[in-house]
Design an enzyme around this catalytic site. Structure first.
Site, mmCIF file in Angstrom:
data_model
loop_
_atom_site.group_PDB
_atom_site.id
_atom_site.type_symbol
_atom_site.label_atom_id
_atom_site.label_comp_id
_atom_site.label_asym_id
_atom_site.label_seq_id
_atom_site.Cartn_x
_atom_site.Cartn_y
_atom_site.Cartn_z
ATOM 1 N N LYS A 48 -24.992 10.990 102.806
ATOM 2 C CA LYS A 48 -25.519 9.863 102.015
ATOM 3 C C LYS A 48 -26.361 10.308 100.823
ATOM 4 O O LYS A 48 -26.400 9.643 99.795
ATOM 5 C CB LYS A 48 -26.339 8.934 102.916
ATOM 6 C CG LYS A 48 -25.488 8.285 103.991
ATOM 7 C CD LYS A 48 -25.659 6.803 104.010
ATOM 8 C CE LYS A 48 -24.578 6.114 104.836
ATOM 9 N NZ LYS A 48 -24.492 6.571 106.231
ATOM 10 N N GLU A 67 -30.033 -1.474 100.985
ATOM 11 C CA GLU A 67 -29.843 -2.031 102.319
ATOM 12 C C GLU A 67 -29.625 -0.858 103.271
ATOM 13 O O GLU A 67 -29.203 0.210 102.835
ATOM 14 C CB GLU A 67 -28.617 -2.952 102.348
ATOM 15 C CG GLU A 67 -27.252 -2.236 102.547
ATOM 16 C CD GLU A 67 -26.853 -1.293 101.410
ATOM 17 O OE1 GLU A 67 -27.304 -1.507 100.277
ATOM 18 O OE2 GLU A 67 -26.112 -0.330 101.683
ATOM 19 N N SER A 89 -19.655 14.306 108.869
ATOM 20 C CA SER A 89 -20.473 13.525 107.931
ATOM 21 C C SER A 89 -21.974 13.629 108.173
ATOM 22 O O SER A 89 -22.756 13.478 107.237
ATOM 23 C CB SER A 89 -20.033 12.059 107.946
ATOM 24 O OG SER A 89 -20.090 11.521 109.260
HETATM 25 C C1 LIG Z 1 -23.602 6.028 107.170
HETATM 26 C C2 LIG Z 1 -22.819 7.057 107.867
HETATM 27 C C3 LIG Z 1 -21.417 6.954 108.017
HETATM 28 C C4 LIG Z 1 -20.631 5.752 107.575
HETATM 29 O O1 LIG Z 1 -20.672 5.479 106.218
HETATM 30 P P1 LIG Z 1 -19.443 5.773 105.258
HETATM 31 O O2 LIG Z 1 -19.811 5.093 103.994
HETATM 32 O O3 LIG Z 1 -18.222 5.207 105.889
HETATM 33 O O4 LIG Z 1 -19.341 7.246 105.111
HETATM 34 C C5 LIG Z 1 -20.732 7.993 108.621
HETATM 35 N N1 LIG Z 1 -21.383 9.077 109.091
HETATM 36 C C6 LIG Z 1 -22.724 9.216 108.971
HETATM 37 C C7 LIG Z 1 -23.374 10.433 109.522
HETATM 38 C C8 LIG Z 1 -23.488 8.216 108.364
HETATM 39 O O5 LIG Z 1 -24.814 8.358 108.268
#
Ligand SMILES: *Cc1c(COP(=O)(O)O)cnc(C)c1O
Length: 393
Positions: free
Chosen positions: A89, A111, A377
């Protein structure tokens, strides 16, 4: 570019900017200026400097040997979990805060659901000395207390959203309302590839650094910049958009979008938008979303707060409907099992969201020689209380 946004902000049938008139000036300003600003050498230099020395990029591409043996494939992990603040993020919030500064904005709103985007936004606001207001559902404030504390320590004001289900979509509504009331000094940092044009394209561009790095890292490690398959989880779809971005037009590279099935696609407690969704408008764009026949949004459910959203970004709707991307849905239990598997095989505790991407290996058709990149992610620190409950049960 077959899959890039057109001038009106559409990906095929999806996208656009369906906004109240009161927001028109803000969205127009952003639409007219974002590409020019992003291309400025000075912007690029500052962004690259912060991504390198503040975020810690490039994030490693790691060959996961034991996981590869387990699944009989060649699996590489793109380590977004090693970024500052623990997920992808921050790539987007760094880009948007630099943009906001160049637009002369002094007040930042955002948000957040699980609090990850709120923390990433509060972080860059502290870094730049800008006022930060984060809208968060009252229910999420209660269940994500550590991230609420982080945001407060970083100097952000956390405002509870008390309407509807008191979760992410309600927080988004509150943020939009704030922007309508404060159109001149405020920039709204949206946390995923959702919202009215140009947000989906802008956020995808800021996350595209993920696949930009993957190309040379794969070339170095495998001899080819193209993997056979890229797997990423999809809440709104920003980490997936970043991991897919530079491969969208390389049709030989399979793209796999993994959604949260919650308690099961047919259980009534799910967030599998590509299976359950129909075309509609949510938060300013036309996309697939979970809705009743008369257009009321159906509350989504997933154990993972980051995937608990009733829509997906318009790019992903287009990729899935046009069959460029394959969609796989993973239940809470399958994601939990995958989180423990990855932890025990690789010594990496993944975020629950990312665990969904790993679990997709069980459903994927692949050959043993295939090079598969899984976009990791985020890290699992924020999910420890959920994991501990499993360990103790
Ligand atoms: C917020 C988040 C997501 C989901 O958000 P996307 O916009 O779909 O990437 C996925 N993995 C993690 C670790 C997150 O913090």
């Amino acid at each position: 570019m077959l899959y890039s946004v057109d001038k009106k902000g559409f990906y095929g049938d999806f996208g656009g900017a369906f906004i109240p008139e009161m927001l028109y000036a803000n969205i127009e300003e952003l639409k007219n200026k974002y590409l020019e600003i992003i291309d400025e050498p000075d912007f690029q230099a500052e962004m690259n400097h912060l991504l390198k020395d503040y975020v810690g990029r490039p994030s490693p591409l790691y060959y996961a040997k034991r996981l590869s043996q387990h699944f009989n494939a060649r699996i590489y992990l793109k380590r977004e979990d090693l970024n500052h603040t623990g997920a992808h993020k921050i790539n987007n919030t760094i880009g948007q805060i630099l943009l906001a500064q160049r637009l002369g904005k002094t007040r930042i709103i955002a948000e957040t659901g699980a609090g990850q985007h709120g923390v990433a936004t509060a972080t860059v606001c502290a870094l730049m000395g800008l006022e930060c207001i984060v809208y968060m559902g009252e229910v999420d404030i209660a269940r994500q207390a550590p991230n609420v504390s982080r945001m407060k320590m970083l100097g952000a004001k956390v405002v509870p959203a008390t309407s509807g289900s008191k979760t992410l979509k309600d927080a988004t509504n509150e943020a939009i309302r704030d922007w309508i009331n404060n159109p001149t000094d405020t920039h709204y940092i949206i946390g995923s590839v959702v919202g009215p044009h140009p947000y989906p394209d802008m956020v995808a561009r800021f996350q595209a650094v993920i696949s930009e790095e993957m190309k040379w890292q794969l070339k170095e490690q495998t001899g080819s910049q193209d993997p056979d398959i890229i797997i990423a989880c999809v809440g709104g779809g920003s980490n997936a958009a970043g991991a897919f971005y530079h491969y969208l037009d390389s049709e030989k590279v399979r793209l796999v979008a993994v959604e949260a099935a919650g308690l099961g696609v047919d259980s009534g407690e799910s967030a599998a938008t590509s299976v359950l969704g129909t075309k509609g408008i949510i938060h300013g764009s036309r996309t697939l979303l979970m809705q009743t026949e008369d257009g009321q949004i159906i509350e989504p459910y997933s154990i993972s707060a980051g995937l608990d959203y009733p829509g997906i970004g318009p790019l992903h709707s287009h990729l899935i409907v046009s069959k460029r991307a394959e969609a796989i849905s993973i239940t809470d239990q399958e994601a939990l099992d995958a989180a423990f598997l990855v932890t025990r095989l690789e010594g990496i505790i993944p975020a629950l969201e990312s665990a969904h991407a790993f679990a997709a290996m069980h459903y994927l058709k692949y050959r043993s020689e295939d090079v598969i990149v899984i976009n990791l992610s985020g890290r699992g620190d924020k999910d420890l209380s959920t994991y501990i409950k499993i360990l103790e049960s």
